[in-house]
Scaffold this active site. Structure first.
Site, short mmCIF file in Angstrom:
data_model
loop_
_atom_site.label_atom_id
_atom_site.label_comp_id
_atom_site.label_asym_id
_atom_site.label_seq_id
_atom_site.Cartn_x
_atom_site.Cartn_y
_atom_site.Cartn_z
N LYS A 127 73.07 67.90 43.83
CA LYS A 127 72.03 67.31 44.68
C LYS A 127 70.75 68.15 44.59
CE LYS A 127 71.13 65.29 49.16
NZ LYS A 127 71.08 63.88 49.13
N LYS A 210 83.07 58.38 37.36
CA LYS A 210 84.03 58.21 38.46
C LYS A 210 83.63 57.01 39.32
CE LYS A 210 83.50 60.81 42.16
NZ LYS A 210 83.42 61.92 43.13
N LYS A 213 81.47 55.76 45.85
CA LYS A 213 80.66 55.03 46.82
C LYS A 213 79.17 55.30 46.60
CE LYS A 213 80.01 52.31 49.85
NZ LYS A 213 80.39 50.92 49.66
#
Ligand code: TYM
Length: 348
Positions: A127, A210, A213
């Protein structure tokens, strides 16, 4: 539902080894990666272990959340866990923020974690690399240490998770070892319980990434609570490979390999048997059949979850009892930890 009676195994007992795991309350629905990578193992492990499973609502706060949506997800998580087979008579099913020992132990562990060590954890690293360090909160930075506290409080033998949690488990073991070495042996080292076959379910549209969400597009992710016909459509339009053969080859044919993994996990049929069954047939046949398998699987799950969501008081009761069971164990561990590091308990 009755909740108080111990199972025969518990009553007969020497205590069984514990298992513990958690899932974040960050989405309205669990997805197939969560289910096949981790949650199904939670259900299976209830048989032979003493299970502690929780909804990680504090972890959810490490990125901005809408309070109303978070409150609703709390119930949706609980209902889904019960609908998939977590039995509150056998498992302590609870919410992380209901057991304050999680944050209390976090502080102690933060004080033995190196700054550089925390900075190397991928979630924070990714991030801050993408959006700059100031975009990530201190909470996100400390996230893996809260996770270590979640685990160590219960001294579990196994932690059933997907492959993406391996790094957090390694940090947890390092911190446990450091604490044991610096003070006194307090924490047995927990082992990750990660299945090779389903530890990393990938995105239907981008099968080298992967299923996630946060990163998957809507068509790349199969949500457990989606309309079954929507899930069927996603399966039928999943990206497959150029070789037109239903054959497992993780590197050369990641798309069909991921679908084979899902098919095999949902039906219990070995991948090799599926390859034989579909020899000479096209991807279309295979995907059409898998779409049906998925519909048969999600339909009763969805119905059961919705039924459970109709009785919030019942869910509150389950979670309250789960938190009581969890606190019994967690408070004992925390008292030992405070004692070992030299904190003096208040006199009564
Ligand atoms: P979370 O909420 O992201 O995911 C819950 C579980 O689902 C697994 N998973 C996957 N497995 C296979 N393939 C995928 N595509 C996939 N996507 C998700 C995750 O590995 C996880 O097991 N940090 C944890 C929550 C947590 C926790 C803990 C777990 C907090 N404290 C203590 C274990 C022990 C997380 O974010 O999982």
């Amino acid at each position: 539902m009755s909740h108080q009676t111990p199972t025969a195994a518990q009553a007969a007992g020497p205590a069984r080894p514990r298992v513990l795991s958690g899932i974040q309350a960050t989405a309205d629905s669990f997805h197939f990666g969560n289910y096949l990578g981790a949650l199904r193992q939670w259900v299976d492990l209830q048989e032979d272990y003493q299970p502690f499973f929780f909804i990680a609502d504090l972890h959810a706060l490490t990125v901005p959340q809408d309070p109303k949506a978070l409150r609703e997800r709390f119930y949706r998580c609980a209902a889904q866990l019960i609908a998939m087979g977590i039995d509150p008579d056998r498992s302590a099913l609870f919410v992380q923020s209901h057991v304050p020992e999680h944050t209390q132990l976090t502080w102690v562990l933060e004080c033995i974690t190196g700054f550089g060590e925390a900075r190397r954890m991928t979630q924070f690293k990714d991030k801050s690399a993408k959006e700059g360090e100031s975009a990530a909160s201190v909470g996100l930075f400390a996230y893996p240490i809260l996770q270590a506290a979640d685990i160590l409080l219960y001294r579990p033998k196994y932690v059933p998770v997907g492959e993406d949690q391996r790094q957090h488990l390694e940090l947890t073991r390092d911190l446990a070892q450091r604490f044991n070495h610096r003070y006194k042996k307090t924490f047995p080292l927990p082992e990750p319980y990660i299945l090779k076959s389903t530890g990393r379910i990938t995105d239907l549209q981008n099968p080298t990434a992967k299923m996630s969400k946060t990163n998957s597009s809507a068509s790349g992710i199969v949500e457990m609570l989606d309309e079954p016909k929507v899930s069927a459509k996603k399966i039928r339009s999943a990206v497959t490979d150029s070789q037109a053969q239903v054959r497992y080859d993780d590197e050369g044919q990641p798309g069909i390999s991921n679908l084979l993994t899902i098919y095999s996990a949902l039906t219990g049929t070995k991948v090799a048997d599926l390859e034989q069954q579909y020899a000479g047939k096209g991807y279309g046949d295979f995907k059409g059949d898998l779409a049906e398998v998925v519909v048969d699987f999600v339909t009763p799950f969805r119905d059961r979850t919705n039924e459970l969501l109709d009785d919030r008081a019942e869910l509150d009761g389950v979670l309250r009892r789960g938190a009581e069971q969890a606190r019994e164990v967690a408070s004992r561990t925390l008292a030992e930890v405070y004692d070992r590091v030299g904190l003096v308990r208040p006199t009564l």
